[in-house]
Motif scaffolding. Sequence first.
Motif, mmCIF file in Angstrom:
data_model
loop_
_atom_site.group_PDB
_atom_site.id
_atom_site.type_symbol
_atom_site.label_atom_id
_atom_site.label_comp_id
_atom_site.label_asym_id
_atom_site.label_seq_id
_atom_site.Cartn_x
_atom_site.Cartn_y
_atom_site.Cartn_z
ATOM 1 N N ASN A 1 -6.666 6.717 -2.398
ATOM 2 C CA ASN A 1 -5.823 5.955 -1.500
ATOM 3 C C ASN A 1 -6.215 4.477 -1.577
ATOM 4 O O ASN A 1 -7.382 4.140 -1.776
ATOM 5 N N SER A 2 -5.261 3.589 -1.395
ATOM 6 C CA SER A 2 -5.536 2.154 -1.530
ATOM 7 C C SER A 2 -6.534 1.647 -0.484
ATOM 8 O O SER A 2 -7.088 0.565 -0.645
ATOM 9 N N PHE A 3 -6.767 2.419 0.550
ATOM 10 C CA PHE A 3 -7.717 2.007 1.582
ATOM 11 C C PHE A 3 -9.136 2.518 1.307
ATOM 12 O O PHE A 3 -10.062 2.240 2.053
ATOM 13 N N ASP B 1 0.814 -1.219 0.000
ATOM 14 C CA ASP B 1 0.000 0.000 0.000
ATOM 15 C C ASP B 1 0.848 1.269 0.000
ATOM 16 O O ASP B 1 0.510 2.237 -0.679
ATOM 17 N N GLN B 2 1.951 1.271 0.742
ATOM 18 C CA GLN B 2 2.776 2.471 0.820
ATOM 19 C C GLN B 2 3.321 2.849 -0.547
ATOM 20 O O GLN B 2 3.329 4.025 -0.922
ATOM 21 N N TYR C 1 -11.460 1.855 -1.059
ATOM 22 C CA TYR C 1 -12.503 0.866 -1.326
ATOM 23 C C TYR C 1 -12.895 0.108 -0.054
ATOM 24 O O TYR C 1 -14.077 -0.115 0.197
ATOM 25 N N ASP C 2 -11.899 -0.259 0.753
ATOM 26 C CA ASP C 2 -12.198 -0.974 1.995
ATOM 27 C C ASP C 2 -13.078 -0.121 2.908
ATOM 28 O O ASP C 2 -14.040 -0.612 3.496
ATOM 29 N N LYS C 3 -12.753 1.161 3.026
ATOM 30 C CA LYS C 3 -13.571 2.066 3.853
ATOM 31 C C LYS C 3 -14.975 2.215 3.267
ATOM 32 O O LYS C 3 -15.967 2.214 3.995
ATOM 33 N N ASN D 1 0.365 4.133 -2.799
ATOM 34 C CA ASN D 1 -0.146 5.439 -2.389
ATOM 35 C C ASN D 1 0.841 6.561 -2.704
ATOM 36 O O ASN D 1 0.438 7.642 -3.133
ATOM 37 N N TRP E 1 -13.142 12.331 1.796
ATOM 38 C CA TRP E 1 -11.921 12.005 1.060
ATOM 39 C C TRP E 1 -11.811 12.777 -0.254
ATOM 40 O O TRP E 1 -10.724 12.913 -0.806
ATOM 41 N N THR F 1 -16.927 -1.034 3.958
ATOM 42 C CA THR F 1 -17.262 -1.318 5.354
ATOM 43 C C THR F 1 -18.082 -0.213 6.014
ATOM 44 O O THR F 1 -18.919 -0.488 6.866
#
Length: 153
Positions: free
Chosen positions: A132-134, A110-111, A136-138, A114, A150, A141
């Motif tokens: 950011n790669s996170f 991820d680092q 979709y997860d956010k 991003n 964002w 959920t």
Amino acid sequence: MARGGGGGGAQNSPLREEHVTCVQSILDEFLQAYGSLIPVSTEEVVAKLEDIFQQEFSTPQRRVSVQQLLQSYQRLPGTALLRGFRVSYKRHVLTMDDLQTLYGPNWLNDQVMNMYGDLVMDAVPDKVHFFNSFFYDKLRTRGYEGVQRWTKN
């Protein structure tokens, strides 16, 4: 086990002490030349061993041994200086472990993704947006409420 260098049995045997010492010398040379072990691959070390000893080192057992030596060498305390190497851009910090995912057929972490996304957005600010790669997860959920800020700009 015979200690001789000839015959097919020696080529299928595990690495001998002289081979291990030679691998360590090869890795020392790479470290000195490049300041990192990132450009070195198992195949390159195997090829150098075959040139030096005029034996086959590309057998599965020997290749695994060379790969294990390479990995253990990277964990030695002497490479701690390299372990402390960091690349920073904006709020991103990449370590040598992060950068090693760029070499060979590895999954990017991820680092790396991003930081690259921010570099692309800065190069072409009006035409590109990188989530950011996170993201979709956010979104998955927590729903829209979890990511609505964002994209405020």
